[in-house]
Design a protein around this motif. Structure first.
Motif, mmCIF file in Angstrom:
data_model
loop_
_atom_site.group_PDB
_atom_site.id
_atom_site.type_symbol
_atom_site.label_atom_id
_atom_site.label_comp_id
_atom_site.label_asym_id
_atom_site.label_seq_id
_atom_site.Cartn_x
_atom_site.Cartn_y
_atom_site.Cartn_z
ATOM 1 N N GLN A 1 -10.857 2.829 39.317
ATOM 2 C CA GLN A 1 -10.577 1.857 40.369
ATOM 3 C C GLN A 1 -11.799 0.992 40.675
ATOM 4 O O GLN A 1 -11.686 -0.226 40.875
ATOM 5 C CB GLN A 1 -10.103 2.597 41.626
ATOM 6 N N SER A 2 -12.981 1.608 40.717
ATOM 7 C CA SER A 2 -14.198 0.835 41.015
ATOM 8 C C SER A 2 -14.482 -0.177 39.916
ATOM 9 O O SER A 2 -14.948 -1.299 40.180
ATOM 10 C CB SER A 2 -15.392 1.784 41.194
ATOM 11 N N ASP A 3 -14.202 0.164 38.646
ATOM 12 C CA ASP A 3 -14.430 -0.755 37.535
ATOM 13 C C ASP A 3 -13.471 -1.935 37.615
ATOM 14 O O ASP A 3 -13.837 -3.091 37.336
ATOM 15 C CB ASP A 3 -14.244 -0.028 36.197
ATOM 16 N N ASP A 4 -12.213 -1.658 37.971
ATOM 17 C CA ASP A 4 -11.228 -2.735 38.067
ATOM 18 C C ASP A 4 -11.607 -3.708 39.189
ATOM 19 O O ASP A 4 -11.508 -4.937 39.024
ATOM 20 C CB ASP A 4 -9.844 -2.144 38.336
ATOM 21 N N ALA B 1 -14.599 -4.279 40.302
ATOM 22 C CA ALA B 1 -15.775 -5.032 39.852
ATOM 23 C C ALA B 1 -15.376 -6.129 38.876
ATOM 24 O O ALA B 1 -15.927 -7.249 38.905
ATOM 25 C CB ALA B 1 -16.780 -4.081 39.207
ATOM 26 N N ALA B 2 -14.374 -5.832 38.011
ATOM 27 C CA ALA B 2 -13.922 -6.837 37.049
ATOM 28 C C ALA B 2 -13.272 -8.013 37.762
ATOM 29 O O ALA B 2 -13.476 -9.183 37.382
ATOM 30 C CB ALA B 2 -12.940 -6.192 36.061
ATOM 31 N N LEU B 3 -12.499 -7.699 38.807
ATOM 32 C CA LEU B 3 -11.880 -8.783 39.576
ATOM 33 C C LEU B 3 -12.932 -9.652 40.247
ATOM 34 O O LEU B 3 -12.850 -10.895 40.220
ATOM 35 C CB LEU B 3 -10.929 -8.209 40.634
ATOM 36 N N MET B 4 -13.905 -9.038 40.847
ATOM 37 C CA MET B 4 -14.927 -9.791 41.567
ATOM 38 C C MET B 4 -15.795 -10.602 40.618
ATOM 39 O O MET B 4 -16.467 -11.569 41.035
ATOM 40 C CB MET B 4 -15.798 -8.843 42.400
ATOM 41 N N GLY B 5 -15.796 -10.211 39.339
ATOM 42 C CA GLY B 5 -16.596 -10.962 38.363
ATOM 43 C C GLY B 5 -15.895 -12.191 37.826
ATOM 44 O O GLY B 5 -16.493 -12.972 37.074
ATOM 45 N N LEU B 6 -14.606 -12.380 38.158
ATOM 46 C CA LEU B 6 -13.858 -13.528 37.674
ATOM 47 C C LEU B 6 -14.201 -14.776 38.492
ATOM 48 O O LEU B 6 -14.592 -14.691 39.662
ATOM 49 C CB LEU B 6 -12.352 -13.262 37.783
ATOM 50 N N GLY B 7 -14.007 -15.915 37.880
ATOM 51 C CA GLY B 7 -14.112 -17.162 38.626
ATOM 52 C C GLY B 7 -12.937 -17.297 39.569
ATOM 53 O O GLY B 7 -11.939 -16.563 39.456
ATOM 54 N N ASP B 8 -13.032 -18.271 40.470
ATOM 55 C CA ASP B 8 -11.987 -18.382 41.491
ATOM 56 C C ASP B 8 -10.612 -18.599 40.878
ATOM 57 O O ASP B 8 -9.630 -17.977 41.289
ATOM 58 C CB ASP B 8 -12.311 -19.526 42.453
ATOM 59 N N GLU C 1 -13.165 -8.982 50.339
ATOM 60 C CA GLU C 1 -13.441 -7.782 49.530
ATOM 61 C C GLU C 1 -12.468 -6.641 49.840
ATOM 62 O O GLU C 1 -12.050 -5.897 48.945
ATOM 63 C CB GLU C 1 -14.881 -7.327 49.766
ATOM 64 N N THR C 2 -12.106 -6.503 51.115
ATOM 65 C CA THR C 2 -11.227 -5.380 51.486
ATOM 66 C C THR C 2 -9.864 -5.503 50.823
ATOM 67 O O THR C 2 -9.363 -4.557 50.195
ATOM 68 C CB THR C 2 -11.054 -5.315 53.019
ATOM 69 N N SER C 3 -9.230 -6.644 50.930
ATOM 70 C CA SER C 3 -7.892 -6.815 50.362
ATOM 71 C C SER C 3 -7.935 -6.818 48.832
ATOM 72 O O SER C 3 -7.020 -6.304 48.175
ATOM 73 C CB SER C 3 -7.229 -8.091 50.879
ATOM 74 N N ILE C 4 -9.013 -7.398 48.245
ATOM 75 C CA ILE C 4 -9.118 -7.380 46.784
ATOM 76 C C ILE C 4 -9.282 -5.945 46.271
ATOM 77 O O ILE C 4 -8.666 -5.543 45.279
ATOM 78 C CB ILE C 4 -10.285 -8.278 46.313
ATOM 79 N N ARG C 5 -10.122 -5.173 46.963
ATOM 80 C CA ARG C 5 -10.311 -3.768 46.544
ATOM 81 C C ARG C 5 -8.991 -2.985 46.671
ATOM 82 O O ARG C 5 -8.620 -2.242 45.770
ATOM 83 C CB ARG C 5 -11.391 -3.106 47.394
ATOM 84 N N LYS C 6 -8.284 -3.191 47.786
ATOM 85 C CA LYS C 6 -7.018 -2.474 47.973
ATOM 86 C C LYS C 6 -5.963 -2.943 46.981
ATOM 87 O O LYS C 6 -5.132 -2.161 46.514
ATOM 88 C CB LYS C 6 -6.516 -2.653 49.395
#
Length: 219
Positions: free
Chosen positions: A3-6, A8-15, A70-75
């Motif tokens: 879950q933490s890797d996923d 991180a992958a999302l946060m690494g994407l462009g908008d 970050e909260t909603s993206i992580r969830k």
């Protein structure tokens, strides 16, 4: 993927790529939440589908103003992964076989299941007779006996006629002692053989403690 890797992958994407990924996940969550196979099967993925739809939808709402919540993206990431996990099949309940019935003791099939000895010219029970009689009574339910046969004997001392009577008295004494031990439901047959069937063959007129007895058989 963890879950933490996923996340991180999302946060690494462009908008733009992040919006596309969140939209894909929102659509997948929406479709799964409407899937009858999930709903009717009480599948835990149904609940994660609802969570995916909600959280990814919230994240998309923030992205309209180019805000990465970050909260909603992580969830969203966590719920999406759990929604796609195939639950393990339920383990079959193993019912152990019933225990085998208790083994019938070999002694149940012995020709003679009990023996009581007597003093010379006596039909009175000796002190040690109780143990033999108790053993027979206790084995009645264990062995499933329905009938006991009690046969009186004497030694070779005395006349045949007298010894028949004495052996009958001994058999009656033992039969009554067994009845007093609550062997209910068991038929007790009494017989007398006098000196005709000695346990230890000896000359006529010989006294023998081995022959002054009552034998108990069962079936």
């Amino acid at each position: 993927m963890a879950q933490s890797d996923d996340y991180a992958a999302l946060m690494g994407l462009g908008d733009s790529a992040l919006v596309d990924e969140l939209t894909m996940r929102y659509d997948a969550g929406l479709a799964a939440s409407l899937d009858e196979s999930y709903i009717s099967a009480d599948d835990p993925r149904y609940l994660w589908a609802l969570e995916t739809k909600v959280q990814c939808g919230i994240a998309l709402g923030f992205m309209k103003s180019s805000t990465r919540d970050e909260t909603s993206i992580r969830k969203c990431a966590d719920a999406y992964l759990l929604m796609n996990e195939v639950p393990a099949p339920p383990q079959a309940t193993v019912i152990p076989p019933p225990p085998p019935p208790p083994r019938r003791p070999d002694l149940c099939d012995d020709a003679i299941v009990g023996m009581v000895f007597f003093d010379f010219d006596s039909a009175a029970l000796l002190p040690d007779a109780g143990e033999a009689l108790n053993t027979v009574a206790q084995n009645v339910p264990v062995c499933g006996w329905s009938r006991l046969t009690v046969v009186g004997h004497t030694d070779q001392a005395g006349s045949d006629q007298y010894n028949i009577g004495l052996s009958q008295e001994r058999a009656n004494t033992v039969a009554n002692a067994l009845r007093s031990r609550n062997v209910g439901g068991v038929n007790i047959t009494v017989d007398a053989r006098g000196e005709s069937e000695p346990r230890v063959p000896l000359a006529d007129g010989t006294r023998s403690p081995q022959n002054r007895r009552v034998e108990i058989s069962a079936d």
